[in-house]
Design a protein around this motif. Structure first.
Motif, PDB file in Angstrom:
ATOM      1  N   SER A 159       0.838  -1.188   0.000  1.00  0.00           N
ATOM      2  CA  SER A 159       0.000   0.000   0.000  1.00  0.00           C
ATOM      3  C   SER A 159       0.880   1.246   0.000  1.00  0.00           C
ATOM      4  O   SER A 159       2.075   1.214   0.312  1.00  0.00           O
ATOM      5  CB  SER A 159      -0.908   0.011   1.229  1.00  0.00           C
ATOM      6  OG  SER A 159      -0.141   0.223   2.408  1.00  0.00           O
ATOM      7  N   TYR A 160       0.270   2.368  -0.334  1.00  0.00           N
ATOM      8  CA  TYR A 160       1.014   3.628  -0.293  1.00  0.00           C
ATOM      9  C   TYR A 160       1.408   3.961   1.136  1.00  0.00           C
ATOM     10  O   TYR A 160       2.483   4.534   1.373  1.00  0.00           O
ATOM     11  CB  TYR A 160       0.184   4.744  -0.925  1.00  0.00           C
ATOM     12  CG  TYR A 160      -0.161   4.451  -2.363  1.00  0.00           C
ATOM     13  CD1 TYR A 160       0.793   4.549  -3.370  1.00  0.00           C
ATOM     14  CD2 TYR A 160      -1.447   4.025  -2.714  1.00  0.00           C
ATOM     15  CE1 TYR A 160       0.482   4.257  -4.683  1.00  0.00           C
ATOM     16  CE2 TYR A 160      -1.764   3.728  -4.032  1.00  0.00           C
ATOM     17  CZ  TYR A 160      -0.795   3.837  -5.010  1.00  0.00           C
ATOM     18  OH  TYR A 160      -1.105   3.533  -6.308  1.00  0.00           O
ATOM     19  N   ARG A 213       4.531   2.157   1.844  1.00  0.00           N
ATOM     20  CA  ARG A 213       5.661   2.797   1.165  1.00  0.00           C
ATOM     21  C   ARG A 213       6.167   4.000   1.954  1.00  0.00           C
ATOM     22  O   ARG A 213       7.374   4.216   2.074  1.00  0.00           O
ATOM     23  CB  ARG A 213       5.255   3.247  -0.238  1.00  0.00           C
ATOM     24  CG  ARG A 213       4.977   2.126  -1.216  1.00  0.00           C
ATOM     25  CD  ARG A 213       4.736   2.715  -2.604  1.00  0.00           C
ATOM     26  NE  ARG A 213       4.079   1.781  -3.492  1.00  0.00           N
ATOM     27  CZ  ARG A 213       3.708   2.069  -4.734  1.00  0.00           C
ATOM     28  NH1 ARG A 213       3.922   3.283  -5.217  1.00  0.00           N
ATOM     29  NH2 ARG A 213       3.103   1.171  -5.484  1.00  0.00           N
ATOM     30  N   GLU A 248      -6.283   6.972  -1.236  1.00  0.00           N
ATOM     31  CA  GLU A 248      -5.869   6.260  -0.030  1.00  0.00           C
ATOM     32  C   GLU A 248      -5.536   7.232   1.096  1.00  0.00           C
ATOM     33  O   GLU A 248      -5.854   6.977   2.271  1.00  0.00           O
ATOM     34  CB  GLU A 248      -4.665   5.361  -0.318  1.00  0.00           C
ATOM     35  CG  GLU A 248      -4.266   4.501   0.873  1.00  0.00           C
ATOM     36  CD  GLU A 248      -3.174   3.499   0.541  1.00  0.00           C
ATOM     37  OE1 GLU A 248      -3.358   2.701  -0.396  1.00  0.00           O
ATOM     38  OE2 GLU A 248      -2.128   3.511   1.231  1.00  0.00           O
ATOM     39  N   SER A 279      -3.198   7.031  -4.922  1.00  0.00           N
ATOM     40  CA  SER A 279      -2.488   7.408  -3.693  1.00  0.00           C
ATOM     41  C   SER A 279      -3.246   8.493  -2.945  1.00  0.00           C
ATOM     42  O   SER A 279      -3.303   8.488  -1.702  1.00  0.00           O
ATOM     43  CB  SER A 279      -1.059   7.862  -4.016  1.00  0.00           C
ATOM     44  OG  SER A 279      -1.023   9.152  -4.605  1.00  0.00           O
ATOM     45  N   GLU A 325      -0.555   5.967 -10.751  1.00  0.00           N
ATOM     46  CA  GLU A 325      -0.729   5.673  -9.334  1.00  0.00           C
ATOM     47  C   GLU A 325      -1.173   6.894  -8.530  1.00  0.00           C
ATOM     48  O   GLU A 325      -1.661   6.751  -7.413  1.00  0.00           O
ATOM     49  CB  GLU A 325       0.582   5.146  -8.734  1.00  0.00           C
ATOM     50  CG  GLU A 325       0.946   3.745  -9.136  1.00  0.00           C
ATOM     51  CD  GLU A 325       2.059   3.175  -8.276  1.00  0.00           C
ATOM     52  OE1 GLU A 325       2.217   1.942  -8.279  1.00  0.00           O
ATOM     53  OE2 GLU A 325       2.762   3.955  -7.596  1.00  0.00           O
ATOM     54  N   PHE A 353       1.626  10.979   0.556  1.00  0.00           N
ATOM     55  CA  PHE A 353       1.145   9.853  -0.242  1.00  0.00           C
ATOM     56  C   PHE A 353       1.507  10.052  -1.717  1.00  0.00           C
ATOM     57  O   PHE A 353       1.916   9.101  -2.398  1.00  0.00           O
ATOM     58  CB  PHE A 353      -0.363   9.685  -0.067  1.00  0.00           C
ATOM     59  CG  PHE A 353      -0.750   8.877   1.138  1.00  0.00           C
ATOM     60  CD1 PHE A 353      -1.159   7.566   1.010  1.00  0.00           C
ATOM     61  CD2 PHE A 353      -0.701   9.436   2.410  1.00  0.00           C
ATOM     62  CE1 PHE A 353      -1.510   6.804   2.124  1.00  0.00           C
ATOM     63  CE2 PHE A 353      -1.050   8.693   3.536  1.00  0.00           C
ATOM     64  CZ  PHE A 353      -1.452   7.376   3.397  1.00  0.00           C
ATOM     65  N   VAL A 365       5.101   9.011  -2.842  1.00  0.00           N
ATOM     66  CA  VAL A 365       5.489   7.614  -3.040  1.00  0.00           C
ATOM     67  C   VAL A 365       4.769   6.962  -4.217  1.00  0.00           C
ATOM     68  O   VAL A 365       4.933   5.767  -4.470  1.00  0.00           O
ATOM     69  CB  VAL A 365       5.271   6.778  -1.762  1.00  0.00           C
ATOM     70  CG1 VAL A 365       6.141   7.310  -0.630  1.00  0.00           C
ATOM     71  CG2 VAL A 365       3.794   6.764  -1.346  1.00  0.00           C
ATOM     72  N   ALA A 366       3.965   7.732  -4.954  1.00  0.00           N
ATOM     73  CA  ALA A 366       3.372   7.217  -6.199  1.00  0.00           C
ATOM     74  C   ALA A 366       4.466   7.191  -7.263  1.00  0.00           C
ATOM     75  O   ALA A 366       5.201   8.169  -7.422  1.00  0.00           O
ATOM     76  CB  ALA A 366       2.213   8.096  -6.633  1.00  0.00           C
TER      77      ALA A 366
END
Length: 274
Positions: A2-3, A6, A216, A213, A209, A200, A203-204
């Motif tokens: 998951s983000y 990450r 989330e 992200s 993504e 968030f 980290v995509a």
């Protein structure tokens, strides 16, 4: 992965030019989440900090000409180095000065994510919504429509927060129903959310993504607020604020998956809906 996982593995650097009212709260919230906050404002260094960051979060809460210049320098550097830029247009529409400066930023910078309440986002794209200070006010306009039009006009992801959060890139739209009313009683809760979104986004790995992200991020933050409210029931917003920081540290990927209330309403996105 998951983000959220990450973030806790990679500890992304998030550069914040945020307002003086909330800077410590934002920094502590990012640390609790697992990111690394960098609160740099000086004209002489913001471009350097922006280019080495995972995301740059720009917040106009306490606005003056020096802050605007710092935001422009950081944003231009982030754009040049392909670093995601999050704009929180605090109070846009409340005064003519704020509205003018937001329009300047929108012209000069390419935004990755715009995060605000419905009145602020409407003002950014030149639409009217009744506004009172930095609060959303009341109106009949379609929040989802405003978000989607803003995303299409600005070519970015738009987040409109409220009882139900709207997240859209203009083609795919999601609603997130997690959260708690106590968030509205804590100064800086929205500003911290913008910074969490930045973490968030950091980290995509690509544009595909990015939307997932952000969705989330909204669910995660809302869940942290729900749990914090449950654990401090009857104690008031001060206890809730501290427990919110605790829950930004404690909420696990499994809890996030179990409790996320996400609905995909337009487009064909990849986020799992609960």
């Amino acid at each position: 992965m998951s983000y959220l996982e990450r973030i806790r593995t990679l500890n992304p650097l998030v550069h914040n030019i945020t307002n003086i009212v909330v800077a410590p709260f934002v920094a502590n919230g990012l640390l609790a989440l697992g990111a690394s906050p960098f609160m740099a404002y000086a004209h002489e260094e913001v471009a350097d900090v922006a280019k080495m960051s995972g995301a740059v979060v720009l917040n106009i809460g306490t606005l003056n000409k020096d802050v605007v210049q710092s935001i422009l320098l950081a944003g231009v550097s982030a754009n040049a180095h392909h670093v995601p830029v999050v704009l929180d247009p605090v109070g846009a529409g409340a005064t003519s000065y704020r509205s003018e400066q937001v329009q300047l930023l929108v012209r000069e910078l390419h935004l990755t994510i715009l995060r605000g309440n419905v009145a602020e986002v409407a003002n950014v794209i030149g639409e009217h919504w009744n506004s009172k200070g930095v609060d959303a006010g009341q109106g009949e306009e379609d929040r989802i429509g405003i978000a989607e039009r803003a995303a299409q006009k600005l070519n970015c992801i738009v987040v409109i927060t409220g009882r139900e959060d709207v997240i859209t890139n203009g083609h795919q739209t999601y609603l997130v129903s997690n959260g708690h009313a106590l968030l509205t009683q804590v100064t800086g809760a929205g500003c911290l959310l913008s910074a969490v979104i930045g973490a968030f986004a950091a980290v995509a790995t690509d544009d595909n993504e990015l939307l997932d992200s952000v969705v989330e991020a909204l669910a995660f933050y809302g869940i942290a607020a729900e749990i914090a409210a449950d654990r401090t029931e009857g104690q008031g917003p001060g206890s809730f604020q501290i427990e919110l920081l605790n829950q930004l540290d404690h909420v696990s990927p499994s809890v996030l998956q179990q409790r996320a209330l996400i609905r995909h309403i337009h487009g064909g996105g990849g986020t799992t809906c609960v």
